[in-house]
Design an enzyme around this catalytic site. Structure first.
Site, short mmCIF file in Angstrom:
data_model
loop_
_atom_site.label_atom_id
_atom_site.label_comp_id
_atom_site.label_asym_id
_atom_site.label_seq_id
_atom_site.Cartn_x
_atom_site.Cartn_y
_atom_site.Cartn_z
N LYS A 118 -51.39 12.10 -17.04
CA LYS A 118 -52.61 11.69 -16.36
C LYS A 118 -53.31 10.55 -17.10
O LYS A 118 -53.91 9.68 -16.49
CB LYS A 118 -53.57 12.88 -16.19
CG LYS A 118 -53.11 13.84 -15.11
CD LYS A 118 -54.22 14.78 -14.69
CE LYS A 118 -53.75 15.78 -13.66
NZ LYS A 118 -54.75 16.82 -13.39
N LYS A 200 -41.35 16.88 -6.42
CA LYS A 200 -42.06 17.97 -5.77
C LYS A 200 -43.06 17.43 -4.73
O LYS A 200 -43.66 16.37 -4.94
CB LYS A 200 -42.83 18.74 -6.85
CG LYS A 200 -43.35 20.09 -6.43
CD LYS A 200 -44.04 20.77 -7.59
CE LYS A 200 -45.46 21.12 -7.19
NZ LYS A 200 -46.19 21.86 -8.22
N LYS A 203 -49.98 17.29 -3.41
CA LYS A 203 -51.10 16.86 -2.59
C LYS A 203 -51.75 15.59 -3.13
O LYS A 203 -52.53 14.96 -2.44
CB LYS A 203 -52.11 17.98 -2.36
CG LYS A 203 -52.74 18.65 -3.56
CD LYS A 203 -53.75 19.68 -3.02
CE LYS A 203 -53.95 20.91 -3.87
NZ LYS A 203 -54.20 20.74 -5.27
#
Ligand code: TRP
Length: 337
Positions: A118, A200, A203
């Protein structure tokens, strides 16, 4: 008090819940709730404090939190049976997180792979919250003396840290926290991205065509499946782990999961058929499976009074439970409650 094992999990309100979240997590939570012989007591939260680690627009976040809450109900969680609450409405989370941060080493947090990822992605906003995110998650879990935490592979390292912190605290003082174990539900295949089936379904994916949001309408769902990436083998076979066949394998996993039918039966249904047939069938089956969630969401989210009553009652209960743990911690570390 019951002697049921406590399961706790959280979901971030950071975007529309996807088919991957639904099949991989939420639908299992619903099954656990509805099993009359269940050995578990389940707590689920909308992790809105965690969402603040990336920049949010207040209006949008507020709506997403409520939508996520309503969506959990629409998926089948019953907030009168299962404690479903909003993290920020329970002050003990932030309070315990501070204390636990003093029992977590800089070096440990520096090793978290999600932090490293991140920090790479949001170079302009590598804030302290992003760094201490796993400590807040540890507080979420330890406050409720959770036995089991259903987490995906991406959260495993954070759960491991929560265990380490719990053990360290217990050894420094005396047994205070239950040391949580990961809870893996059998054979839910991971649902992969439709545009890159080696990744994967997430969202936070910026390509809309990669994910199915559980509130997508029928046409959108069918269109996205029609565009799903497959391969040039022209063979409908379930081949987990085989390179190049991830797309078709993912479509079959989804088909089997939403229809509730065995993989063999699903594969034989498509013998002699082409990828176009498979994609259409999966799209239709997914849309059928999600139709009741869409309807229920429309009802629930329109009933503001019901929603407010549910999250208020549930956060009061969560406050009650979490304060017991927090009081113990205050006493042990020498704070005056
Ligand atoms: N960090 C988790 C995620 O992004 C969400 C979460 C927050 C969570 N608190 C939790 C999961 C506690 C399990 C237990 O997926």
């Amino acid at each position: 008090m019951s002697d049921k094992k406590i399961i706790l999990s959280g979901i971030q309100p950071s975007g529309a819940i996807t088919l991957g979240n639904y099949l991989g997590a939420v639908s299992n939570w619903v099954k656990l709730q509805n099993d009359p012989e269940s050995l578990y007591e389940c707590y689920y939260m909308v992790a809105d404090l965690h969402a603040l680690t990336v920049r949010q627009e207040a209006k949008v976040l507020r709506k997403r939190v409520l939508d996520t809450y309503a969506l959990l109900i629409a998926c089948g969680l019953d907030p009168e049976k299962t404690m479903v609450f909003i993290q920020s409405q329970v002050p003990a989370h932030a309070e315990l997180a501070w204390i636990l941060s003093c029992y977590t080493q800089f070096g440990e947090l520096s090793r978290m792979t999600q932090f490293k990822d991140k920090a790479q992605k949001h170079k302009d906003n590598v804030n302290a919250g992003l760094f201490t995110y796993p400590v807040l998650m540890a507080a979420d879990i330890l406050l409720y003396q959770a036995d089991l935490v259903p987490v995906g592979i991406d959260q495993k390292q954070h759960l491991e840290l929560a265990r380490d912190v719990a053990i360290r605290f217990n050894n420094t003082y005396s047994p205070t926290f239950k040391v949580p174990e990961p809870f893996t539900v059998k054979e839910t295949s991971k649902i992969m991205s439709l545009t890159d089936p080696t990744k994967k379904m997430s969202k936070s994916d910026t390509n809309e065509n990669s994910t199915i949001a559980i509130l997508d309408d029928r046409d959108t769902i069918i269109r996205k499946f029609k565009r799903a990436v497959t391969d040039s083998f022209a063979e409908i076979r379930f081949a987990p782990g085989e390179e190049g066949r991830e797309g078709v394998t993912n479509l079959l996993s989804i088909y089997s999961a939403v229809t509730g039918r065995a993989m063999d039966a699903c594969v034989s249904e498509f013998s002699g058929k082409g990828y176009g047939d498979l994609k259409l069938a999966v799209g239709e089956a997914v849309s059928d499976a999600l139709a009741h969630v869409r309807e229920r969401f429309a009802e629930v989210s329109a009933d503001k009074a019901y929603l407010e009553r549910m999250y208020t009652e549930n956060s009061q209960r969560a406050q009650y439970i979490s304060n017991k743990t927090l009081s113990k911690v205050y006493r042990k570390v020498g704070l005056i409650r």
